[in-house]
Design a protein around this motif. Structure first.
Motif, PDB file in Angstrom:
ATOM      1  N   LEU A 180       1.524  -1.676  -6.969  1.00 12.77           N
ATOM      2  CA  LEU A 180       1.405  -0.289  -7.803  1.00 12.77           C
ATOM      3  C   LEU A 180      -0.029   0.454  -7.706  1.00 12.77           C
ATOM      4  O   LEU A 180      -0.069   1.560  -7.863  1.00 12.77           O
ATOM      5  N   CYS A 181      -1.151  -0.158  -7.381  1.00  7.23           N
ATOM      6  CA  CYS A 181      -2.300   0.279  -7.257  1.00  7.23           C
ATOM      7  C   CYS A 181      -3.356  -0.627  -6.756  1.00  7.23           C
ATOM      8  O   CYS A 181      -2.850  -1.653  -6.549  1.00  7.23           O
ATOM      9  N   ARG A 199     -13.107  11.635  -4.646  1.00 11.29           N
ATOM     10  CA  ARG A 199     -11.959  11.362  -5.477  1.00 11.29           C
ATOM     11  C   ARG A 199     -12.379  10.840  -6.910  1.00 11.29           C
ATOM     12  O   ARG A 199     -13.364  10.427  -7.126  1.00 11.29           O
TER      13      ARG A 199
END
Ligand code: GTP
Length: 234
Positions: free
Chosen positions: A106-107, A123
């Motif tokens: 997922l991450c 970012r």
């Protein structure tokens, strides 16, 4: 004055009037506000709570094992983080989610040096799953991550204007403080953040700006030096 901030958002704020889950309009507005901060060239890291989906502490008072309840709460913050990443990327804000619990499909996992590199590249970094440990709140995660990435301050979003001497939603005569020391927050039990998070900020001299997130542009004004809400510092 601020080169890098850690913004702590409440999960409950995401639920809007529906009382549960994620209101797409609210999350889109939050994303827009965060984009405006990036436009001021401020590095933005985020920690978001999970109370709109699951409240660990509340479940444990109803009899659930505290650690299990807290882990479920951490997973709730991952859902919110992914939703916010999606909203930010829809408006072209590059965003990375790093989780304190391994969820590699997922991450990214939380890697401090990588998080700092992402920030340096412009970012937005969202820290998900709290500190990865039960018995710690997302406020404590916010304080910890703020120290680790050398943020200049924590910006804690609330639904009222700042820190009051009593609950302004119950007491119309409640008085708002414009400035407080960490000691005052702890001794008067003002609940700006929990005591672990407040102590961590006190020991490491991390200022906490408490402001109303429902008023558009508030964070931007504070970044520009305007006195809004309550600041907690030495
Ligand atoms: P730079 O190396 O600075 O260019 O950063 P980057 O994040 O663009 O590069 P990287 O190759 O590390 O990541 C590319 C994409 O994969 C990004 O969207 C990351 O968030 C994602 N990513 C990186 N590591 C992981 C991981 O362990 N799990 C998952 N699910 N995604 C990851």
């Amino acid at each position: 004055m601020f080169k890098r901030i850690l913004l702590k958002l409440s999960g409950e704020a995401l639920q809007g009037h529906q009382g549960f889950g994620i209101d797409p309009k609210i999350i889109a507005n939050m994303a827009k506000e965060i984009k405006e901060l990036r436009e001021l060239d401020v590095d933005v890291a985020l920690v978001i709570g999970g109370g709109n989906i699951f409240r660990g502490l509340a479940a444990s008072t109803l009899g659930m094992d505290r650690s299990t309840a807290d882990y479920m709460g951490m997973l709730a913050t991952v859902l919110n983080s992914l939703a916010l990443q999606d909203s930010l990327e829809q408006i072209d804000v590059p965003t990375r989610v790093q989780s304190a619990i391994h969820l590699s499909e997922l991450c990214e996992p939380y890697i401090r040096r990588k998080a700092v590199r992402h920030l340096e590249k412009g970012r937005v970094v969202i820290f998900a799953a709290g500190t990865g440990n039960p018995y710690f709140t997302t406020d404590t995660a916010a304080a910890l991550r703020a120290m680790e990435i050398h943020a200049d301050a924590i910006f804690k979003a609330t639904k009222v204007d700042g820190v009051y001497d009593s609950d302004p939603e119950k007491n119309p005569k409640a008085k708002m403080f414009s400035k407080l020391t960490y000691k005052e927050v702890l001794t008067r039990d003002l609940k700006v953040m929990d005591s672990t998070a407040t102590s961590l900020c006190m020991d490491n001299k991390m200022p906490i700006y408490v402001f109303n997130m429902t008023i558009h542009g508030n964070i931007k004004q504070i970044l520009k030096g305007k006195k809004i809400g309550t600041v907690v510092e030495e």
